[in-house]
Design a protein around this motif. Structure first.
Motif, PDB file in Angstrom:
ATOM      1  N   THR A  56       1.290   5.278  -2.872  1.00 18.16           N
ATOM      2  CA  THR A  56       1.730   4.018  -2.271  1.00 18.16           C
ATOM      3  C   THR A  56       0.672   3.412  -1.350  1.00 18.16           C
ATOM      4  O   THR A  56       0.948   2.402  -0.701  1.00 18.16           O
ATOM      5  N   ASP A  57      -0.520   3.994  -1.290  1.00 20.53           N
ATOM      6  CA  ASP A  57      -1.589   3.467  -0.451  1.00 20.53           C
ATOM      7  C   ASP A  57      -2.042   2.110  -0.987  1.00 20.53           C
ATOM      8  O   ASP A  57      -2.539   2.022  -2.116  1.00 20.53           O
ATOM      9  N   HIS A 104      11.808   0.599  -8.407  1.00 23.96           N
ATOM     10  CA  HIS A 104      10.719  -0.314  -8.063  1.00 23.96           C
ATOM     11  C   HIS A 104      10.589  -1.453  -9.084  1.00 23.96           C
ATOM     12  O   HIS A 104      10.270  -2.585  -8.713  1.00 23.96           O
ATOM     13  N   ASP A 153      12.718   6.544  -9.840  1.00 28.60           N
ATOM     14  CA  ASP A 153      11.862   5.817  -8.906  1.00 28.60           C
ATOM     15  C   ASP A 153      11.239   4.603  -9.584  1.00 28.60           C
ATOM     16  O   ASP A 153      11.154   3.513  -8.991  1.00 28.60           O
ATOM     17  N   ARG A 200       3.031  10.041  -7.445  1.00 29.75           N
ATOM     18  CA  ARG A 200       3.251   8.696  -6.922  1.00 29.75           C
ATOM     19  C   ARG A 200       2.329   8.418  -5.740  1.00 29.75           C
ATOM     20  O   ARG A 200       2.179   9.243  -4.837  1.00 29.75           O
ATOM     21  N   VAL A 248       2.887  -2.428  -5.224  1.00 31.74           N
ATOM     22  CA  VAL A 248       3.811  -1.602  -4.444  1.00 31.74           C
ATOM     23  C   VAL A 248       3.617  -0.112  -4.688  1.00 31.74           C
ATOM     24  O   VAL A 248       3.593   0.695  -3.750  1.00 31.74           O
ATOM     25  N   VAL A 249       3.492   0.285  -5.940  1.00 31.04           N
ATOM     26  CA  VAL A 249       3.465   1.710  -6.258  1.00 31.04           C
ATOM     27  C   VAL A 249       2.601   1.950  -7.489  1.00 31.04           C
ATOM     28  O   VAL A 249       2.527   1.115  -8.396  1.00 31.04           O
TER      29      VAL A 249
END
Length: 203
Positions: A163-164, A25, A21, A161, A143-144
């Motif tokens: 992502t908010d 990204h 992941d 992880r 982004v992450v």
């Protein structure tokens, strides 16, 4: 600072899934990587220098750091090609642990090759750690956000992880504030690490 961390409903990623992941990204067009390191004792199995350190062979441990030169160089060339600015902040407690003493020799090579690393004395962030230690995180652009996870023995064990966007923005702002307060790596190394005697440590 970090008031809403860790937020809600992170996705737990095992180590292989985290690495995949992260790579996806990292190569997606982000422009920055922020890394905040807080822990003082980890294991780096598979890193020859760390293995020598864990076996108590300090001189060999320091010498073997050089084996990472080409690997690190490739990382920085890739970051430059992708247009990613990397920043790392290393929080250090006193007295300095043997692990951190060893790690700073690996970080010194990274700095020599172009990494932007600053150091923060943990005593200087007591205001930010009233409720909990500052988080061990990696942030890729806006982004992450990954909270790096370790098992009870100090081995890397994947990540959580997030992502908010609001949480990522707040955590990035906290990182940036601490980074600006951090000390230049070389100055800290010369004053606090270089004079130390070899640590006493065996498996």
């Amino acid at each position: 600072m970090f008031e809403h961390f860790p937020g809600d409903h992170p996705e737990r990623l095992a180590r292989p899934a985290y690495h995949e992941d992260f790579r996806r990204h990292y190569e997606s067009g982000i422009d920055s990587l922020r890394k905040l390191e807080r822990g003082q004792n980890f294991k780096e199995r598979g890193f020859a220098s760390w293995e020598a350190f864990a076996d108590g062979d300090w001189e060999r441990a320091v010498d073997l750091v050089e084996e990472k030169r080409e690997i690190y160089s490739r990382q920085f060339r890739k970051a430059e090609r992708l247009g990613i600015e990397g920043r790392r902040l290393r929080v250090v407690e006193f007295p300095i642990t043997p692990y951190v003493q060893w790690e700073f020799f690996a970080l010194r090579l990274r700095v020599e090759l172009g990494d932007n690393i600053r150091v923060m004395d943990a005593r200087g962030i007591a205001d930010a750690e009233r409720r909990r230690p500052v988080p061990e995180v990696v942030i890729l652009g806006d982004v992450v956000l990954y909270e790096v996870v370790y098992d009870e023995d100090g081995n890397a064990d994947g990540a959580r992880r997030f992502t908010d966007p609001a949480l990522i923005a707040e955590t990035s702002a906290g990182f940036d504030e601490l980074y600006e307060r951090g000390e230049e790596f070389g100055r800290f190394f010369d004053r606090e690490i270089a004079p130390l005697a070899p640590p006493s440590l065996t498996r």
